[in-house]
Design a protein around this motif. Structure first.
Motif, PDB file in Angstrom:
ATOM      1  N   LEU A  81      -6.420 -12.992  -1.459  1.00 39.56           N
ATOM      2  CA  LEU A  81      -5.779 -13.678  -0.694  1.00 39.56           C
ATOM      3  C   LEU A  81      -4.188 -13.832  -0.221  1.00 39.56           C
ATOM      4  CD1 LEU A  81      -8.321 -15.897   1.022  1.00 39.56           C
ATOM      5  CD2 LEU A  81      -7.708 -14.221   1.798  1.00 39.56           C
ATOM      6  N   SER A  82      -3.703 -13.997  -1.698  1.00 42.34           N
ATOM      7  CA  SER A  82      -2.339 -14.180  -2.564  1.00 42.34           C
ATOM      8  C   SER A  82      -1.370 -13.228  -1.625  1.00 42.34           C
ATOM      9  CB  SER A  82      -2.112 -14.520  -3.881  1.00 42.34           C
ATOM     10  OG  SER A  82      -2.919 -12.975  -4.854  1.00 42.34           O
ATOM     11  N   ARG A  83      -0.629 -13.590  -1.315  1.00 44.66           N
ATOM     12  CA  ARG A  83       0.885 -12.831  -1.422  1.00 44.66           C
ATOM     13  C   ARG A  83       2.044 -12.510  -1.942  1.00 44.66           C
ATOM     14  NH1 ARG A  83      -0.579 -15.423   4.169  1.00 44.66           N
ATOM     15  NH2 ARG A  83      -0.882 -13.414   4.656  1.00 44.66           N
ATOM     16  N   ARG A  84       3.261 -11.698  -1.774  1.00 44.44           N
ATOM     17  CA  ARG A  84       4.198 -11.965  -2.821  1.00 44.44           C
ATOM     18  C   ARG A  84       5.127 -12.814  -1.455  1.00 44.44           C
ATOM     19  NH1 ARG A  84       2.308  -7.426  -5.088  1.00 44.44           N
ATOM     20  NH2 ARG A  84       2.564  -7.149  -7.640  1.00 44.44           N
ATOM     21  N   GLU A  85       5.756 -13.527  -1.895  1.00 46.01           N
ATOM     22  CA  GLU A  85       7.552 -13.939  -1.211  1.00 46.01           C
ATOM     23  C   GLU A  85       7.889 -13.047   0.007  1.00 46.01           C
ATOM     24  OE1 GLU A  85      10.549 -16.450  -1.549  1.00 46.01           O
ATOM     25  OE2 GLU A  85      10.366 -16.417  -3.646  1.00 46.01           O
ATOM     26  N   GLY A  86       7.764 -12.758   0.292  1.00 46.89           N
ATOM     27  CA  GLY A  86       8.998 -11.810   1.921  1.00 46.89           C
ATOM     28  C   GLY A  86       7.799 -11.044   1.723  1.00 46.89           C
ATOM     29  N   GLU A  87       6.477 -10.970   2.174  1.00 45.87           N
ATOM     30  CA  GLU A  87       5.065  -9.931   2.476  1.00 45.87           C
ATOM     31  C   GLU A  87       4.587 -10.822   3.111  1.00 45.87           C
ATOM     32  OE1 GLU A  87       3.723  -7.970  -0.974  1.00 45.87           O
ATOM     33  OE2 GLU A  87       4.984  -6.863  -1.569  1.00 45.87           O
ATOM     34  N   ALA A  88       4.491  -9.770   4.165  1.00 37.03           N
ATOM     35  CA  ALA A  88       3.697 -10.738   5.072  1.00 37.03           C
ATOM     36  C   ALA A  88       1.752 -10.121   4.771  1.00 37.03           C
ATOM     37  CB  ALA A  88       3.636  -9.994   6.953  1.00 37.03           C
ATOM     38  N   ALA A  89       1.747  -8.760   4.286  1.00 34.07           N
ATOM     39  CA  ALA A  89      -0.038  -8.925   4.014  1.00 34.07           C
ATOM     40  C   ALA A  89      -0.728  -9.211   2.462  1.00 34.07           C
ATOM     41  CB  ALA A  89       0.131  -6.996   3.962  1.00 34.07           C
ATOM     42  N   ASN A  90      -1.668  -9.611   2.442  1.00 39.76           N
ATOM     43  CA  ASN A  90      -1.366 -10.107   0.766  1.00 39.76           C
ATOM     44  C   ASN A  90      -2.110  -8.996   0.200  1.00 39.76           C
ATOM     45  OD1 ASN A  90      -4.934  -9.712   1.836  1.00 39.76           O
ATOM     46  ND2 ASN A  90      -4.811 -12.110   3.115  1.00 39.76           N
ATOM     47  N   LEU A  91      -3.041  -9.363  -0.615  1.00 37.07           N
ATOM     48  CA  LEU A  91      -3.581  -8.301  -1.979  1.00 37.07           C
ATOM     49  C   LEU A  91      -4.405  -7.500  -1.220  1.00 37.07           C
ATOM     50  CD1 LEU A  91      -2.973  -6.916  -4.441  1.00 37.07           C
ATOM     51  CD2 LEU A  91      -4.643  -8.434  -5.593  1.00 37.07           C
ATOM     52  N   GLN A  93      -4.789  -7.224   1.992  1.00 36.83           N
ATOM     53  CA  GLN A  93      -4.560  -6.809   3.141  1.00 36.83           C
ATOM     54  C   GLN A  93      -3.667  -5.734   2.625  1.00 36.83           C
ATOM     55  OE1 GLN A  93      -2.687 -10.124   4.932  1.00 36.83           O
ATOM     56  NE2 GLN A  93      -4.073  -9.780   6.118  1.00 36.83           N
ATOM     57  N   ARG A  94      -2.974  -5.116   1.404  1.00 39.97           N
ATOM     58  CA  ARG A  94      -1.956  -4.227   0.940  1.00 39.97           C
ATOM     59  C   ARG A  94      -3.135  -2.972   0.249  1.00 39.97           C
ATOM     60  NH1 ARG A  94       2.908  -4.490   0.072  1.00 39.97           N
ATOM     61  NH2 ARG A  94       2.883  -2.311  -2.076  1.00 39.97           N
ATOM     62  N   ALA A  95      -3.305  -2.818   0.455  1.00 43.89           N
ATOM     63  CA  ALA A  95      -5.041  -1.780  -0.300  1.00 43.89           C
ATOM     64  C   ALA A  95      -5.288  -0.951   1.555  1.00 43.89           C
ATOM     65  CB  ALA A  95      -6.666  -2.392  -0.622  1.00 43.89           C
ATOM     66  N   GLY A  96      -4.984  -1.284   2.419  1.00 39.14           N
ATOM     67  CA  GLY A  96      -4.530  -0.489   3.649  1.00 39.14           C
ATOM     68  C   GLY A  96      -3.048  -0.680   4.215  1.00 39.14           C
ATOM     69  N   TRP A  97      -2.261  -1.677   4.070  1.00 38.32           N
ATOM     70  CA  TRP A  97      -0.769  -1.799   4.991  1.00 38.32           C
ATOM     71  C   TRP A  97      -0.116  -1.065   4.388  1.00 38.32           C
ATOM     72  CZ3 TRP A  97       0.097  -2.371   9.564  1.00 38.32           C
ATOM     73  CH2 TRP A  97       1.151  -2.536  10.036  1.00 38.32           C
ATOM     74  N   ALA A  98      -0.535  -0.872   2.565  1.00 40.08           N
ATOM     75  CA  ALA A  98       1.100  -0.784   2.276  1.00 40.08           C
ATOM     76  C   ALA A  98       1.061   0.835   2.139  1.00 40.08           C
ATOM     77  CB  ALA A  98       0.684  -1.080   0.152  1.00 40.08           C
ATOM     78  N   TRP A  99      -0.277   1.592   2.746  1.00 37.07           N
ATOM     79  CA  TRP A  99      -0.014   2.940   2.666  1.00 37.07           C
ATOM     80  C   TRP A  99       0.643   3.303   3.646  1.00 37.07           C
ATOM     81  CZ3 TRP A  99      -0.196   5.345  -1.854  1.00 37.07           C
ATOM     82  CH2 TRP A  99      -0.835   4.887  -2.658  1.00 37.07           C
ATOM     83  N   ARG A 100       1.198   2.377   5.000  1.00 35.76           N
ATOM     84  CA  ARG A 100       1.807   2.571   6.160  1.00 35.76           C
ATOM     85  C   ARG A 100       3.354   2.007   6.363  1.00 35.76           C
ATOM     86  NH1 ARG A 100      -0.642   2.194  11.683  1.00 35.76           N
ATOM     87  NH2 ARG A 100      -2.033   2.298  10.992  1.00 35.76           N
ATOM     88  N   GLU A 101       2.915   1.489   4.853  1.00 39.02           N
ATOM     89  CA  GLU A 101       4.622   1.120   4.447  1.00 39.02           C
ATOM     90  C   GLU A 101       5.243   2.506   3.895  1.00 39.02           C
ATOM     91  OE1 GLU A 101       4.070  -3.067   3.416  1.00 39.02           O
ATOM     92  OE2 GLU A 101       4.468  -3.913   5.433  1.00 39.02           O
ATOM     93  N   CYS A 102       4.145   2.531   3.023  1.00 42.85           N
ATOM     94  CA  CYS A 102       4.603   3.751   2.487  1.00 42.85           C
ATOM     95  C   CYS A 102       5.927   5.507   3.108  1.00 42.85           C
ATOM     96  CB  CYS A 102       3.585   4.811   1.181  1.00 42.85           C
ATOM     97  SG  CYS A 102       3.845   6.151   0.575  1.00 42.85           S
ATOM     98  N   PRO A 103       6.835   5.512   2.812  1.00 42.40           N
ATOM     99  CA  PRO A 103       7.788   5.792   3.349  1.00 42.40           C
ATOM    100  C   PRO A 103       7.641   7.673   3.661  1.00 42.40           C
ATOM    101  CG  PRO A 103       9.105   5.700   1.133  1.00 42.40           C
ATOM    102  CD  PRO A 103       7.598   4.771   1.379  1.00 42.40           C
ATOM    103  N   VAL A 104       6.432   7.832   2.929  1.00 41.80           N
ATOM    104  CA  VAL A 104       5.872   8.873   3.179  1.00 41.80           C
ATOM    105  C   VAL A 104       4.695   9.203   3.538  1.00 41.80           C
ATOM    106  CG1 VAL A 104       7.576  10.182   0.635  1.00 41.80           C
ATOM    107  CG2 VAL A 104       5.306   8.916   1.136  1.00 41.80           C
ATOM    108  N   PRO A 105       4.995  10.609   3.839  1.00 38.46           N
ATOM    109  CA  PRO A 105       3.178  11.027   5.143  1.00 38.46           C
ATOM    110  C   PRO A 105       2.168  10.444   3.866  1.00 38.46           C
ATOM    111  CG  PRO A 105       4.859  12.423   5.807  1.00 38.46           C
ATOM    112  CD  PRO A 105       5.466  11.731   4.940  1.00 38.46           C
ATOM    113  N   VAL A 106       0.997   9.823   4.558  1.00 43.83           N
ATOM    114  CA  VAL A 106       0.094   9.308   3.562  1.00 43.83           C
ATOM    115  C   VAL A 106      -1.030  10.653   4.488  1.00 43.83           C
ATOM    116  CG1 VAL A 106      -1.203   7.793   2.669  1.00 43.83           C
ATOM    117  CG2 VAL A 106       0.769   7.309   2.869  1.00 43.83           C
ATOM    118  N   ILE A 107      -2.051  10.790   3.654  1.00 41.25           N
ATOM    119  CA  ILE A 107      -3.199  12.079   4.552  1.00 41.25           C
ATOM    120  C   ILE A 107      -4.138  11.672   3.644  1.00 41.25           C
ATOM    121  CG2 ILE A 107      -3.874  14.071   5.216  1.00 41.25           C
ATOM    122  CD1 ILE A 107      -1.231  15.046   4.946  1.00 41.25           C
ATOM    123  N   ALA A 108      -5.061  10.369   4.250  1.00 37.49           N
ATOM    124  CA  ALA A 108      -6.990  10.788   3.592  1.00 37.49           C
ATOM    125  C   ALA A 108      -7.826  11.441   3.881  1.00 37.49           C
ATOM    126  CB  ALA A 108      -7.058   8.980   3.660  1.00 37.49           C
TER     127      ALA A 108
END
Length: 266
Positions: A81-91, A93-108
């Motif tokens: 549940l911890s999050r780095r300063e300045g980030e909206a997503a916790n650890l 949530q980042r498992a999913g959200w980090a790929w949305r923030e990745c600047p290139v296309p991500v295909i599962a």
């Protein structure tokens, strides 16, 4: 990075990120969350990268949370549940959200079980290619929980609100064919990994400025007021017009050549 949890294979400008716990159906434990976060951060900063494929080793993409690995108690949950300063997503949530923030296309590439946290991970990708017999579920309700790995944000652009609620309340398992009809997956394929890699490699041959710009545009403009979306569209296009990669696309298109693109401008 925990190499036993997540592996990264580079294929030119494409990275294949594979969950590597086949004996556990790639269930998510604390080390996997760390490895996914590290992989997303590293790849997002890679200027040579043009596309990412997410996959799972063995018989399933990801069967969800590895409940047994969370016996460590409160400290483990506080870390997720911890999050780095300045980030909206916790650890978690980042498992999913980090790929949305990745600047290139991500295909599962989805096969076998895509349950709970595994589905939320897949929903963070821009596109999902699934086997017809893949099984998908928002399964958190079975453990008395709500989707908490960014699913509330990634689902809303894919399915109607009532569909999301029905799936979240029931926890029922949806086969690939139905998932396609509902909007949970982009398309079906008998070999989703091969299809995902082929698509990623095709995208990697396009101008990286236009590809990155399109992702940024649709991520931000899809839900915003029309005047804001139109302004962003014009702003991004002005940043691309006349740059080396855009001119190379025009040159190669007119000459019928294979374009030779350089790094993205931003």
């Amino acid at each position: 990075m925990s190499e036993e949890r997540v592996s990264i294979e580079r294929r030119g400008h494409v990275a294949v990120v594979t969950l590597s716990r086949p004996e556990k159906r790639n269930a998510l434990d604390p080390a996997t969350f760390d490895a996914l976060d590290a992989a997303a951060r590293s790849l997002s900063a890679d200027r040579e990268l043009r596309a990412v494929v997410l996959a799972g080793a063995g018989k399933s993409f990801c069967a969800g949370i590895d409940l047994g690995s969370f016996a460590g108690g409160e400290a483990v949950f506080l870390k997720l549940l911890s999050r780095r300063e300045g980030e909206a997503a916790n650890l978690a949530q980042r498992a999913g959200w980090a790929w949305r923030e990745c600047p290139v296309p991500v295909i599962a590439a989805l096969h076998g079980e895509v349950f709970g946290g595994g589905l939320q991970l897949a929903l963070g990708a821009d596109l999902r290619i699934a086997r017809p017999d893949a099984r998908l579920s928002i399964m958190e309700i079975r453990w008395g929980l709500i989707p908490d790995m960014s699913g509330s944000q990634t689902l809303r652009g894919l399915v109607r609100r009532d569909v999301a609620l029905e799936l979240a309340w029931s926890g029922r398992i949806v086969p690939g064919e139905e998932a396609l009809g509902l909007g949970l997956v982009t398309r079906l394929a008998d070999d989703p990994l091969a299809e995902a890699i082929a698509l990623a490699e095709a995208i990697a041959k396009r101008s990286p400025d236009a590809v990155r710009g399109a992702k940024q545009l649709f991520n931000h403009a899809w839900e915003c007021p029309s005047h804001d979306g139109l302004a962003l569209e014009a702003e991004l296009q002005m940043q691309i017009l006349g740059q080396a990669n855009q001119m190379e696309a025009v040159r190669a298109g007119l000459a019928g050549d294979t374009p030779q693109f350089g790094p993205p401008v931003r």
